[in-house]
Design a protein around this motif. Structure first.
Motif, PDB file in Angstrom:
ATOM      1  N   SER A  55      -9.323  10.251   1.037  1.00  0.00           N
ATOM      2  CA  SER A  55      -8.388   9.119  -0.015  1.00  0.00           C
ATOM      3  C   SER A  55      -9.010   8.009   0.141  1.00  0.00           C
ATOM      4  O   SER A  55      -8.467   7.438  -1.015  1.00  0.00           O
ATOM      5  N   PHE A  56      -9.580   7.384   1.029  1.00  0.00           N
ATOM      6  CA  PHE A  56      -9.812   6.056   0.934  1.00  0.00           C
ATOM      7  C   PHE A  56     -10.748   5.462  -0.168  1.00  0.00           C
ATOM      8  O   PHE A  56     -11.569   6.392  -0.791  1.00  0.00           O
ATOM      9  N   LYS A  57     -10.445   4.326  -0.534  1.00  0.00           N
ATOM     10  CA  LYS A  57     -11.184   3.685  -1.716  1.00  0.00           C
ATOM     11  C   LYS A  57     -11.912   2.605  -1.477  1.00  0.00           C
ATOM     12  O   LYS A  57     -11.828   1.898  -0.400  1.00  0.00           O
ATOM     13  N   PHE A  65      -2.368   3.250  -4.441  1.00  0.00           N
ATOM     14  CA  PHE A  65      -2.450   4.630  -3.777  1.00  0.00           C
ATOM     15  C   PHE A  65      -1.381   5.431  -4.178  1.00  0.00           C
ATOM     16  O   PHE A  65      -0.332   4.940  -4.513  1.00  0.00           O
ATOM     17  N   SER A  67       1.871   7.658  -3.835  1.00  0.00           N
ATOM     18  CA  SER A  67       2.774   7.721  -2.564  1.00  0.00           C
ATOM     19  C   SER A  67       2.784   8.771  -1.802  1.00  0.00           C
ATOM     20  O   SER A  67       2.967   8.890  -0.592  1.00  0.00           O
ATOM     21  N   ILE A  69       0.206   9.847  -0.402  1.00  0.00           N
ATOM     22  CA  ILE A  69      -0.966   9.661   0.491  1.00  0.00           C
ATOM     23  C   ILE A  69      -0.631   8.401   1.540  1.00  0.00           C
ATOM     24  O   ILE A  69      -0.914   7.165   1.060  1.00  0.00           O
ATOM     25  N   ALA A  72      -3.846   6.264   3.465  1.00  0.00           N
ATOM     26  CA  ALA A  72      -4.942   5.640   2.566  1.00  0.00           C
ATOM     27  C   ALA A  72      -5.353   4.257   3.015  1.00  0.00           C
ATOM     28  O   ALA A  72      -4.310   3.555   3.530  1.00  0.00           O
ATOM     29  N   GLN A  74      -8.909   0.876   2.286  1.00  0.00           N
ATOM     30  CA  GLN A  74     -10.073   0.744   1.391  1.00  0.00           C
ATOM     31  C   GLN A  74     -11.126   0.108   2.265  1.00  0.00           C
ATOM     32  O   GLN A  74     -10.773  -0.685   3.286  1.00  0.00           O
ATOM     33  N   ASN A 104     -14.200  13.539  -0.489  1.00  0.00           N
ATOM     34  CA  ASN A 104     -13.813  12.076  -1.129  1.00  0.00           C
ATOM     35  C   ASN A 104     -14.182  11.937  -2.529  1.00  0.00           C
ATOM     36  O   ASN A 104     -15.435  11.494  -2.582  1.00  0.00           O
ATOM     37  N   ASN A 106     -13.693   9.813  -4.546  1.00  0.00           N
ATOM     38  CA  ASN A 106     -14.065   8.101  -4.816  1.00  0.00           C
ATOM     39  C   ASN A 106     -15.506   7.886  -4.230  1.00  0.00           C
ATOM     40  O   ASN A 106     -16.209   7.313  -5.207  1.00  0.00           O
TER      41      ASN A 106
END
Length: 231
Positions: A55-57, A65, A67, A69, A72, A74, A104, A106
């Motif tokens: 889930s990282f961005k 993000f 709620s 997750i 998470a 960045q 992922n 992203n």
């Protein structure tokens, strides 16, 4: 810390012949991260490390993000991309790349939108080209990465627009100018032929053919040698 893991010991440094020796802390941290991310989920809770990986961005992404997750975070995707391009000679870096592309969305979207995709694809092709020198796990991961990338029509179109000069590691024929798409075709076909005469691995064979099938609808302006090899 985690940033050291994802940048594999420092962006911008030259890739050493033995990545394990170039940055022992980054290497050991990456191995630990991969182990943690692949732990089985608990009966009452999902694996938080896998959740974070999935889930990282990008730091440039300002959207909130969900709620749902809680783990998470960045990071700078450009630095991550550069590090991954430089470090594909190691199994663990290739496994990290596969994990991110597979899990992922992203990261996958960002990488497929890059205009310098050759920086990532060429090291992967070199792994397949030197199949005799790589262990089977490294080869499988490289092939699955190509399979994931070739599932995207935009990628399949764009690789034929990238023109490469003097591919020195391709020794069967002098390639002074060839598109990335044609080179990808040549390397995959070479891998198929190697597999047919040496390892006879059904899984490897099937995935090579699947990658070619994914790309086939977008074949255009193929290098003469690539066209000959297809036939």
């Amino acid at each position: 810390g985690l940033w050291t893991v994802f940048t594999l010991g420092g962006v911008g440094s030259k890739a050493a012949a033995s990545p394990e020796l170039s940055s022992p802390l980054a290497n050991q941290s990456l191995l630990l991260l991969l182990v943690l991310a692949n732990l089985t989920d608990a009966p009452d809770a999902p694996n938080p490390y896998r959740q974070a990986i999935m889930s990282f961005k990008n730091t440039q992404d300002s959207s909130p993000f969900p709620s749902s997750i809680p783990h998470a975070f960045q990071i700078n995707f450009n630095s991550l991309y550069t590090a991954l391009c430089e470090q594909q000679t190691s199994d663990q870096a290739t496994l990290l790349l596969y994990t991110l592309l597979h899990q992922n969305s992203n990261v996958r979207t960002y990488m497929l939108a890059r205009t310098d995709m050759e920086n990532l694809v060429l090291p992967i092709l070199e792994i397949l080209y030197h199949v005799e020198e790589r262990n089977s796990h490294h080869v499988y991961m490289a092939l699955i990465i190509l399979l994931i990338l070739t599932e995207d029509d935009g990628f399949n179109r764009s690789i034929h627009e990238v023109i490469l000069k003097n591919i020195t590691w391709y020794s069967e024929r002098v390639l002074t100018e060839i598109s990335l798409g044609s080179l990808l075709i040549l390397v995959v076909i070479r891998t198929i032929q190697y597999n047919m005469t040496r390892t006879r691995d059904k899984y490897l064979h099937t995935n090579c053919l699947a990658a070619l099938a994914n790309m086939s609808a977008q074949f255009r302006s193929l290098h003469q040698y690539a066209a000959q090899r297809i036939i």
